[in-house]
Design an enzyme around this catalytic site. Structure first.
Site, short mmCIF file in Angstrom:
data_model
loop_
_atom_site.label_atom_id
_atom_site.label_comp_id
_atom_site.label_asym_id
_atom_site.label_seq_id
_atom_site.Cartn_x
_atom_site.Cartn_y
_atom_site.Cartn_z
NE ARG A 251 16.04 -5.77 10.36
CZ ARG A 251 14.74 -5.79 10.67
NH1 ARG A 251 13.92 -4.94 10.11
NH2 ARG A 251 14.29 -6.65 11.55
CE LYS B 236 7.09 -2.72 10.70
NZ LYS B 236 7.95 -3.74 10.13
CD GLU C 194 7.60 -7.09 7.32
OE1 GLU C 194 6.47 -7.08 7.84
OE2 GLU C 194 8.51 -6.31 7.66
#
Ligand code: 3PG
Length: 218
Positions: free
Chosen positions: A49, A133, A45
């Site tokens: 960011r 999640k 993943e």
């Protein structure tokens, strides 16, 4: 149904671990992912960011066409569209945004929205999330939360993320409603800074072994 999402959820659940990586240096993407694959984890993943993360997703998809390259920290329809245009096989968010979810599901790409209350979990599964999640897992109750919601919310299959590491991984992986465990501990920033890719492979292999044993396959 065939499409970009075909088999992705099953493969993620089978592997049981999702490394979460923020590539502050995009040049490290290929060697780091190669190291994860060498350790037995052909899944990543890539968080949005860091600058250039959307391009990193595309590069890894091109370089590792058989791997499961996804994007994380996807907070907008624009970013969801961009990472899917770059071939992301799954899309992860720390929250549940119905517009982001709909954008992914329309294209057949599995979306893993974030949730940390029963209401949020329910909204995520009702909107079509095959995986939720549970984030941030440790601060929000950890495995005790997951055990508590298993009865009332039996449709939810979780990817707990946030504060997981080799020490607490087994406790999560053993839970029947946990499909996979996510986290950044397999790619420590110190290993990245010093280009110790062998450490990444070892941590990936260790995580896989812990999950296998917790699931009774060790
Ligand atoms: C994420 O982006 O999913 C989390 O920040 C990862 O959490 P961790 O760094 O505690 O594993």
């Amino acid at each position: 149904m065939t499409g970009p999402g075909t088999g992705t959820v099953a493969t993620i659940a089978d592997l049981g671990v999702v490394p979460v990586v923020t590539f502050t240096d995009p040049a490290l993407a290929e060697p780091v992912f190669e190291a994860l694959c060498s350790g037995g984890l052909p899944v990543v993943e890539v968080t949005l960011r860091a600058p250039g993360a959307i391009d990193v997703v595309g590069r890894l998809v091109d370089a590792f066409p058989d791997a499961i390259v996804g994007a994380g920290t996807v907070l907008s329809v624009e970013d969801a569209t961009a990472v899917m245009d770059n071939g992301a096989r799954f899309v992860v968010s720390p929250l549940t945004d119905p517009a982001v979810m709909a954008t992914c599901l329309r294209r057949g790409v599995p979306v893993v929205p974030g949730a940390c209350t029963p209401t949020e979990v329910h909204k995520a599964t009702e909107a079509g999330a095959e995986l939720v999640k549970f984030f941030p897992a440790e601060p929000m109750g950890g495995r005790r939360f997951l055990q508590a919601v298993a009865g009332p919310l039996p449709a939810a299959r979780f990817v707990p993320t946030g504060g997981l590491n080799a020490g607490n991984l087994a406790g999560y992986a053993a839970l029947p409603n946990v499909a996979a465990c996510g986290g950044s501990w397999m790619v420590p920033s110190s290993a990245l800074a010093e280009r110790r890719y062998g450490d990444v492979s070892k941590l990936a292999a260790e995580a896989l072994a812990i999950v296998a044993q917790a699931r009774g396959r060790g």
